[in-house]
Scaffold this motif. Structure first.
Motif, PDB file in Angstrom:
ATOM      1  N   GLU A 135       0.841  -1.212   0.000  1.00 39.90           N
ATOM      2  CA  GLU A 135       0.000   0.000   0.000  1.00 39.90           C
ATOM      3  C   GLU A 135       0.873   1.256   0.000  1.00 39.90           C
ATOM      4  O   GLU A 135       0.625   2.198  -0.756  1.00 39.90           O
ATOM      5  CB  GLU A 135      -0.888   0.025   1.252  1.00 39.90           C
ATOM      6  N   LEU A 136       1.885   1.256   0.845  1.00 32.89           N
ATOM      7  CA  LEU A 136       2.744   2.450   0.934  1.00 32.89           C
ATOM      8  C   LEU A 136       3.479   2.683  -0.385  1.00 32.89           C
ATOM      9  O   LEU A 136       3.625   3.825  -0.833  1.00 32.89           O
ATOM     10  CB  LEU A 136       3.739   2.296   2.096  1.00 32.89           C
ATOM     11  N   THR A 137       3.927   1.594  -1.007  1.00 37.47           N
ATOM     12  CA  THR A 137       4.618   1.728  -2.292  1.00 37.47           C
ATOM     13  C   THR A 137       3.659   2.302  -3.333  1.00 37.47           C
ATOM     14  O   THR A 137       4.017   3.212  -4.090  1.00 37.47           O
ATOM     15  CB  THR A 137       5.159   0.353  -2.762  1.00 37.47           C
ATOM     16  N   ALA A 138       2.418   1.788  -3.339  1.00 43.94           N
ATOM     17  CA  ALA A 138       1.424   2.265  -4.319  1.00 43.94           C
ATOM     18  C   ALA A 138       1.140   3.747  -4.110  1.00 43.94           C
ATOM     19  O   ALA A 138       0.801   4.467  -5.047  1.00 43.94           O
ATOM     20  CB  ALA A 138       0.147   1.450  -4.183  1.00 43.94           C
ATOM     21  N   GLU A 139       1.304   4.217  -2.872  1.00 46.33           N
ATOM     22  CA  GLU A 139       1.056   5.635  -2.589  1.00 46.33           C
ATOM     23  C   GLU A 139       2.279   6.495  -2.864  1.00 46.33           C
ATOM     24  O   GLU A 139       2.273   7.694  -2.630  1.00 46.33           O
ATOM     25  CB  GLU A 139       0.629   5.788  -1.120  1.00 46.33           C
ATOM     26  N   GLY A 140       3.345   5.899  -3.341  1.00 42.77           N
ATOM     27  CA  GLY A 140       4.510   6.679  -3.757  1.00 42.77           C
ATOM     28  C   GLY A 140       5.658   6.713  -2.759  1.00 42.77           C
ATOM     29  O   GLY A 140       6.658   7.398  -2.980  1.00 42.77           O
TER      30      GLY A 140
END
Ligand code: AMP
Length: 460
Positions: A263-268
């Motif tokens: 999730e954190l990666t998907a949020e940048g």
């Protein structure tokens, strides 16, 4: 006190100074003289206290002492629960023995056998190992314990928690009786005390209480959370803070570590997971990326992050509170290292309050409650010292009764929720039965009264 007063030899003092270690930590000041005097030793100390040097320095003193009668081969064995710890102890040993001629080798699972076989063929004087792989090499006749002079059981309590009891007992019974034994554990539970009783005669004891630990450089905060969504919103708010340059976020399960990192990666954010289901090379790569600043947020479980020695971790975030006070102390010790300050932030939802009680009792202090403006817990906080304590009413919660909470939404992972167990609880199935060398390998030269069964990953 300084290191000179501990009667360490000049090349070790020079290496310590090069490492920036100018004064012994309390565990070093207490344990090193006893170990140098040749006593068996039981030391209660967490990682983060400088315990590695407390056993590595006496080991090096022993290894550099002249012994004309000595045959080449293993003289010091360090047994430690995780691969990361074995790697770090080996690294510390190399640093402290920089000006000595000492041949040390780390032997742990998940790495190719070939390199280890070649390294062992060179008869290292010091081996730092995890139990499974060590026993494998002993069984194949590649490690001879008969000349050992010092045996260190590092994080003994943790090894027993992780189900290594048979392996640990096997090694304990295989080391020569007259060899010096040092046992380090965060806490002395009944199992650890029993093991120590079997292993040692009249050991000296050193205890470093949590208050003596080197955690003064860590600011500890507590955020009360209404729900999983609330925790997620608070986490994102913290992640937006540029002061958080590198953080380890602890989650209770491997599955949660993976999904939060995704999730954190998907949020940048540059984020990655670290847990025990990853291959050793993936774990090494992730740790390297964190070390080199390519990852800012590491979402980890306890087993994988235990003992991680990376300087420059600005924040530790307990997204899920750990189940034990020792794990809490271990986790927060990932920050505030090497003379830097750090921040440890814990999220506690209703289901975590019992664990929070245990942690605070252990620390002998209440964690300071803080709120993020705009993300205050919905349930009112009233009264109490430092503005926490009363969140609402939970008449039958029990405990010390200074924190009351009545928010009705289910917490993310209530205790005993039937979800996946926290990593480490089933880390390694306990093995029993008799281990037989199935390839006709030479038996070790030392006593092998008990034999745990061959690890499943051993290929003949
Ligand atoms: P440990 O508890 O052995 O994992 O050590 C925690 C950290 O403290 C490591 O980064 C060590 O390099 C560091 N350390 C160990 N001994 C000292 C010392 N005497 N002075 C300063 N730092 C130390």
């Amino acid at each position: 006190m300084n290191f000179e007063e501990l009667n360490l030899s000049a090349p070790i003092l020079k290496a310590l100074s090069r490492c920036g270690h100018h004064k012994p930590t309390p565990i070093q000041a207490e344990a090193i003289p006893k170990a140098l005097a040749g006593h068996d030793l039981i030391a209660s100390a967490q990682t983060g206290t400088g315990k590695t040097a407390a056993f590595v320095l006496p080991a090096l003193e022993r290894l550099c002492a002249e012994r004309p009668d000595r045959k080449p081969g293993l003289r010091v064995l360090v047994l430690t629960p995780t691969r990361e710890l074995a790697g770090q102890i080996a690294q510390a040993t190399r640093a402290y023995s920089r000006y000595l001629k000492v041949h040390s080798v780390a032997i742990y699972g998940g790495m190719p056998f070939g390199d280890q076989i070649r390294a062992l063929a060179q008869k290292p004087e010091m081996v730092i190992a995890t139990p499974g792989r060590l026993i494998d090499h002993i069984w194949r006749g590649r490690i001879d314990l008969s000349q050992m002079e010092m045996f260190v059981l590092d994080e003994a309590d943790r090894m027993l928690d992780m189900g290594f009891i048979d392996d640990v007992e096997f090694v304990c019974e295989a080391v020569p009786e007259d060899c010096q034994k040092l046992l380090f554990a965060a806490t002395m539970g009944a199992d650890t005390a029993r093991l120590a009783g079997k292993l040692m005669k009249n050991p000296q004891r050193v205890e470093i209480s949590p208050g003596q630990m080197t955690h003064e450089s860590i600011e500890q905060r507590l955020h009360l959370a209404d729900s999983l969504q609330h925790k997620n919103r608070m986490l994102r708010s913290l992640c937006r803070d540029e002061g958080m340059t590198r953080a380890i976020i602890f989650s209770a399960t491997k599955r949660d570590a993976d999904s939060l990192a995704r999730e954190l990666t998907a949020e940048g954010y540059s984020a990655a997971a670290l847990h025990g289901d990853m291959t050793q090379s993936a774990r090494n790569r992730t740790v390297m990326n964190l070390r080199q600043g390519r990852i800012r947020l590491l979402v980890a479980t306890d087993v994988a992050a235990r003992g991680l020695d990376i300087t420059g971790i600005s924040h530790v975030i307990n997204f899920d509170l750990p189940r034990s006070a020792e794990d809490y102390v271990n986790r927060i010790g990932r920050t505030g290292r090497a003379g830097k300050s750090g921040v440890a932030i814990s999220f506690a939802s209703r289901a975590d309050l019992a664990y929070l009680d245990v942690i605070e009792s252990y620390l002998g202090q209440n964690l300071a409650v803080q709120v993020i403006p705009g993300l205050e817990p919905k349930t009112p906080i009233s009264g109490g010292n430092g503005a926490r304590r009363k969140i609402s009413a939970a008449p039958n919660r029990g405990g010390r009764g200074r924190r009351v909470y009545s928010e009705g939404r289910p917490a993310r992972r209530p205790a005993g929720d039937g979800g996946k167990a926290p990593e480490g609880s089933r880390f390694r199935a306990k093995e029993s039965g008799t281990r037989k060398a199935d390839n006709g390998a030479a038996k070790p030269a030392t006593r092998l009264a008990r034999r745990p069964s061959r690890p499943k990953n051993v290929s003949a």
